[in-house]
Enzyme design. Sequence first.
Site, PDB file in Angstrom:
ATOM      1  N   ASN A  75     -38.466 -15.157 -92.325  1.00 29.95           N
ATOM      2  CA  ASN A  75     -38.503 -13.721 -92.041  1.00 29.95           C
ATOM      3  C   ASN A  75     -37.578 -13.431 -90.865  1.00 29.95           C
ATOM      4  O   ASN A  75     -36.386 -13.225 -91.042  1.00 29.95           O
ATOM      5  CB  ASN A  75     -39.950 -13.294 -91.763  1.00 29.95           C
ATOM      6  CG  ASN A  75     -40.066 -11.837 -91.371  1.00 29.95           C
ATOM      7  OD1 ASN A  75     -39.137 -11.069 -91.579  1.00 29.95           O
ATOM      8  ND2 ASN A  75     -41.179 -11.446 -90.802  1.00 29.95           N
TER       9      ASN A  75
ATOM     10  N   ASP B 294     -35.921 -10.350 -94.404  1.00 32.01           N
ATOM     11  CA  ASP B 294     -37.167 -11.031 -94.726  1.00 32.01           C
ATOM     12  C   ASP B 294     -37.177 -11.347 -96.225  1.00 32.01           C
ATOM     13  O   ASP B 294     -37.727 -10.588 -97.020  1.00 32.01           O
ATOM     14  CB  ASP B 294     -38.325 -10.101 -94.340  1.00 32.01           C
ATOM     15  CG  ASP B 294     -39.681 -10.681 -94.689  1.00 32.01           C
ATOM     16  OD1 ASP B 294     -39.757 -11.890 -94.969  1.00 32.01           O
ATOM     17  OD2 ASP B 294     -40.661  -9.915 -94.690  1.00 32.01           O
TER      18      ASP B 294
ATOM     19  N   GLU C 270     -34.026  -3.521 -88.548  1.00 32.13           N
ATOM     20  CA  GLU C 270     -34.414  -4.499 -87.520  1.00 32.13           C
ATOM     21  C   GLU C 270     -33.219  -5.159 -86.833  1.00 32.13           C
ATOM     22  O   GLU C 270     -33.084  -6.374 -86.845  1.00 32.13           O
ATOM     23  CB  GLU C 270     -35.287  -5.588 -88.164  1.00 32.13           C
ATOM     24  CG  GLU C 270     -36.646  -5.114 -88.615  1.00 32.13           C
ATOM     25  CD  GLU C 270     -37.652  -5.020 -87.471  1.00 32.13           C
ATOM     26  OE1 GLU C 270     -37.299  -5.342 -86.328  1.00 32.13           O
ATOM     27  OE2 GLU C 270     -38.790  -4.621 -87.746  1.00 32.13           O
TER      28      GLU C 270
ATOM     29  N   GLU D 211     -41.557   1.811 -93.273  1.00 31.75           N
ATOM     30  CA  GLU D 211     -42.434   0.766 -93.809  1.00 31.75           C
ATOM     31  C   GLU D 211     -43.844   1.070 -93.328  1.00 31.75           C
ATOM     32  O   GLU D 211     -44.054   1.396 -92.159  1.00 31.75           O
ATOM     33  CB  GLU D 211     -42.033  -0.627 -93.311  1.00 31.75           C
ATOM     34  CG  GLU D 211     -40.675  -1.073 -93.805  1.00 31.75           C
ATOM     35  CD  GLU D 211     -40.228  -2.417 -93.224  1.00 31.75           C
ATOM     36  OE1 GLU D 211     -41.074  -3.207 -92.775  1.00 31.75           O
ATOM     37  OE2 GLU D 211     -39.001  -2.649 -93.210  1.00 31.75           O
TER      38      GLU D 211
ATOM     39  N   PHE E 281     -45.760 -15.071 -96.131  1.00 33.13           N
ATOM     40  CA  PHE E 281     -45.380 -13.718 -95.714  1.00 33.13           C
ATOM     41  C   PHE E 281     -44.405 -13.086 -96.706  1.00 33.13           C
ATOM     42  O   PHE E 281     -44.179 -11.880 -96.685  1.00 33.13           O
ATOM     43  CB  PHE E 281     -44.750 -13.795 -94.314  1.00 33.13           C
ATOM     44  CG  PHE E 281     -44.969 -12.570 -93.475  1.00 33.13           C
ATOM     45  CD1 PHE E 281     -46.251 -12.170 -93.124  1.00 33.13           C
ATOM     46  CD2 PHE E 281     -43.901 -11.823 -93.019  1.00 33.13           C
ATOM     47  CE1 PHE E 281     -46.452 -11.035 -92.346  1.00 33.13           C
ATOM     48  CE2 PHE E 281     -44.089 -10.683 -92.240  1.00 33.13           C
ATOM     49  CZ  PHE E 281     -45.369 -10.292 -91.897  1.00 33.13           C
TER      50      PHE E 281
HETATM   51  C1  IPT Z   1     -40.680  -5.713 -91.066  1.00 33.65           C
HETATM   52  C2  IPT Z   1     -39.411  -5.939 -91.820  1.00 33.65           C
HETATM   53  O1  IPT Z   1     -38.579  -4.858 -91.737  1.00 33.65           O
HETATM   54  C3  IPT Z   1     -39.624  -6.261 -93.235  1.00 33.65           C
HETATM   55  O2  IPT Z   1     -38.437  -6.808 -93.718  1.00 33.65           O
HETATM   56  C4  IPT Z   1     -40.740  -7.207 -93.403  1.00 33.65           C
HETATM   57  O3  IPT Z   1     -40.470  -8.367 -92.694  1.00 33.65           O
HETATM   58  C5  IPT Z   1     -41.961  -6.601 -92.861  1.00 33.65           C
HETATM   59  O4  IPT Z   1     -41.819  -6.308 -91.525  1.00 33.65           O
HETATM   60  C6  IPT Z   1     -43.149  -7.503 -92.989  1.00 33.65           C
HETATM   61  O5  IPT Z   1     -43.256  -8.103 -94.215  1.00 33.65           O
HETATM   62  S1  IPT Z   1     -40.366  -6.398 -89.485  1.00 33.65           S
HETATM   63  C7  IPT Z   1     -41.869  -6.792 -88.778  1.00 33.65           C
HETATM   64  C8  IPT Z   1     -41.649  -7.799 -87.700  1.00 33.65           C
HETATM   65  C9  IPT Z   1     -42.481  -5.565 -88.200  1.00 33.65           C
END
Ligand code: IPT
Length: 990
Positions: free
Chosen positions: A78, A177, A432, A502, A584
């Site tokens: 990730n 991720d 990110e 998200e 994850f």
């Molecule tokens: C956030 C990411 O943008 C996404 O790609 C994915 O990783 C998601 O979280 C979790 O599955 S980043 C997270 C550290 C807030």
Amino acid sequence: MTDALLALRPWEAPEVTSWGRLPMNAVDRRSGALPLDGDWRFQLLSAPDAPVDGPWSSSHVPGVWTMQDTDDLPQYTNVQMPFPEYPPHSPAANPTGVYEREVDIPAEWAGRRIVLQVGAAESVLLVHVDGRPVGISKDSHLAAEFDLTGVVRPGSPATLRLTVVKWSDASHIEDQDQWWHGGITRSVLLYATDPLHLADVTVRAAYSGELRVDCRVRDAGGALPDGWYLAGELDGQPLAQDAEFDRANVEDERVSDFLGEARLLTTVPEVRTWNAETPELYGLTVRLHRADGTVADTSRHRIGFRDVEIVGRDLLVNGERVFIRGVNRHDFHPLTGRTVSYDDMRADLVLLKRFGFNAIRTAHYPNDPTLYDLADELGFYVVDEADIESHDHAHEIADDPRYLNAFVDRVSRMVLRDKNHPSVIIWSLGNESDYGANHDAAAGWVRRHDPTRPIQYEGAAKLGWADPELASDIACPMYAPLEDCVAHALSGAQTKPLIQCEYSHAMGNSNGTLADHWAAIEATPGLQGGFIWEFWDHGILQHVNDGRPVGRGGAGLYDNGVAAPGYRWAYGGDFGETIHDGAFIADGVVFPDRTPKPAMYEHREIAAPVRIECFRHEGVVLTNHQHFRGFDWLAAVWVLSLEDGRTLTAPAELPELCPGETAAVPLPFALPEDGGEAWLTLRVTTAQDLPWAPRGTEVCVPQVLLRAADVPQEPVAAGSLAAAGSIEAAGSVEAAGSVEVDDEGLLVHPLLTAAPALSLWRAPTDNDELGGMAQRWRSWGLDALVRKVVSVREDAGRVTVEAEYAGAAGVVRHRQVLTPVAGGVRVEEEAELPEAFDDVARVGTVFETIAGLDLLDWFGQGPWESYPDRSAGAPVGHHSVPVDGLFTPYLRPQESGGRHGVRRFTLSAPDATGLAVVLDEPRQVSVTRYRAEDLTAVTHHDELVPRPGCVVHIDAAHRGLGTASCGPDTFPSYRVAPGVHRWSWTLRVL
Ligand code: IPT
């Protein structure tokens, strides 16, 4: 001899974004091209500068070599990078795929301009033709085009070599991720144009019907000849050209190949406008004509007339404040990794439509071009996101001038490719990557080039949701607590639409409080929705025996979310990676085979176009909850479910309502005076075949309570247990027969293999684990409570058992009063949790049955899995599901299969023998083949061994699911408090 391209070492040069690559444009060249997909000669080198002298194997294009027959396997991380080198460096061990094939260049292409298009390659592409260097490209999720006109000879074969370097400076800004792969993930093709060709077409189609089409022409040299002209037609109707070509200044010989531009204009009367509910498209054809009228070049587009604007703090589509019911979508397939077919993409979007989604964020890179065609056609609002995520080294890179080119390049190329899609309503600068000058540079480019759409970037927005200086027109947080969103909207300080990029992390058994979120969004001006993270569980189909990915040949090796015996869904760590982020990657609302998880039904109901507001004496009050259309695409049936088992149906006539309007319709039934609790459901389906659903597809099942259950009769048990009341809604309570308990005070019953006992624990969900609850529960000893009987008393056939359940951090006092009733036993229970157990998983009863009781019938919410904070999608009714179908096969086994609001149930064998349970009030119940400890003992679904009988939980209280694996936990109201809990139930033999 050193190769010129290799000598540049472009994999360690962030300034080099491309060399020899043609500008991105929106002219669709897919039709009429020479496809080069198929098996190519292939060698996997250990490093980009290693000699190409090994034996050739073959590799399928498009495809990733990590899912084909090589030793370089997928790896999931990730945030962390898979290698330790700092940007812009990459590791010395750097798998590099060399793809080669011969191409017969068509003889009829003599005199034409010949272009190679590589749909996508990750992460550095080097192109050679017949050993000559042609070009370089980075930007793994957009196409690269190269002009081969002077390099190949029409009528002769040419050898194409595409060298793909896996790790590079670009990997540091492609740190999304997802699985790391290497390969050519989208199609490769060759096409030919006239030397003088359409270089780009930019369409502006407004809600008013105004259409502006700007076309650019180019040639490899020379001036635009006299008499050439542009013509266009819209659905067969000719368009007017406003003027002659506006020519470039070609007096200066050094001026580039840009020759000029021209504009086509029209206004379409009574235009059919585009929106996600009614995605009306028009066919636009643009033709470049020679002076003699013959056609030199053609570009075809499907366009939609619509406006996007931000007014105040509202994002408006065609003047309407639309709710964004979005999901984040990766290009993913369990067999092919990042290569997705038209059929796959269509299936993704069809499913999303059926479950009420209207928006997609192309996380975290521009998705396959076909996805946008389908979004235009089926109706989705798209946040198009650039391929930039520097998560692990975000702070260093955001202001690093060496990466400036890459940021502007990636954002601008996305805009240039996708600007003509009506579905695209917002540009996203990436994900990110902190916030720096590189983002502002990219934002500046977009604002100038496409002032018709807002931009968003979470990394900027998080520095101030209302700050006008930041490169985000939308306040687009991720996983923001709902109360923060509401507070912002009510603060008076809000200046931008608040749409979470998200939220509601769908890892495992999750998406708790989604309905609460939407209740707040709909009730709070300034809140407009968000994008669930995410669509896919990215499980890769894997052979269990050798750990290899199955690859393209695996179709049919899975069903209903479950891999066939001998296979499993792999997640991080399953390919022998030492650096990985485990499960994850399994955080979607669909399983890796696109089977919807129960949370999808929750979403479908929340997004229902038809709502039942309430039932009043004048009838049932319905609302049209859409933005643009009436109910004419829908059909409906009334269903009345009575507690006594009766189900009545009647045809429903949906009223003619404009969006937002409400009307009362008469109650379709005379409500029977008897029958107990009564629920009215409107089963809404599609009235005709739609592109995304055949006629009769269920759209939503809104429901209203017509009559509550009878109030429980007089209390029957003595002492404090009396408060639990009777469990008999309508039945008799006279004592009959006797109750048998063993030395430990445990009920002995012919249908039970494990007696009813207290349970405070569940197999931790991913949210429980990553949110820290599971760790607390273990430290309190909830997973291994030790039961000690304190006393067993019998009084007139009724047995009272006092027991203690001891954990590491406290003791729970538990009392069971077992009363014989006709055909069975009533169980009244009380548990007193110490203050130390202030947030447990559940308080309830668990017992196990004999084998053979394989069908569960219940009156309660269903038929889908539901939990206290995720139950909006499960209407109350009479449901019947085989026990094996109750369990949801989350990739990492965890609490699963619960049903909320259960009033009564039977578990029966085919000969109708079995047991019946009546509960004192609607409770959380689960019936599965697994104990909680069975689920926690394994890491993958295929390792589970079902027990022959059933494990039955009846919970007085059950903790909500929340989303704490990434984001807020469930609300306090869905948590289980310490203190006294009481519940009761009756068990009878059928
Ligand atoms: C956030 C990411 O943008 C996404 O790609 C994915 O990783 C998601 O979280 C979790 O599955 S980043 C997270 C550290 C807030």
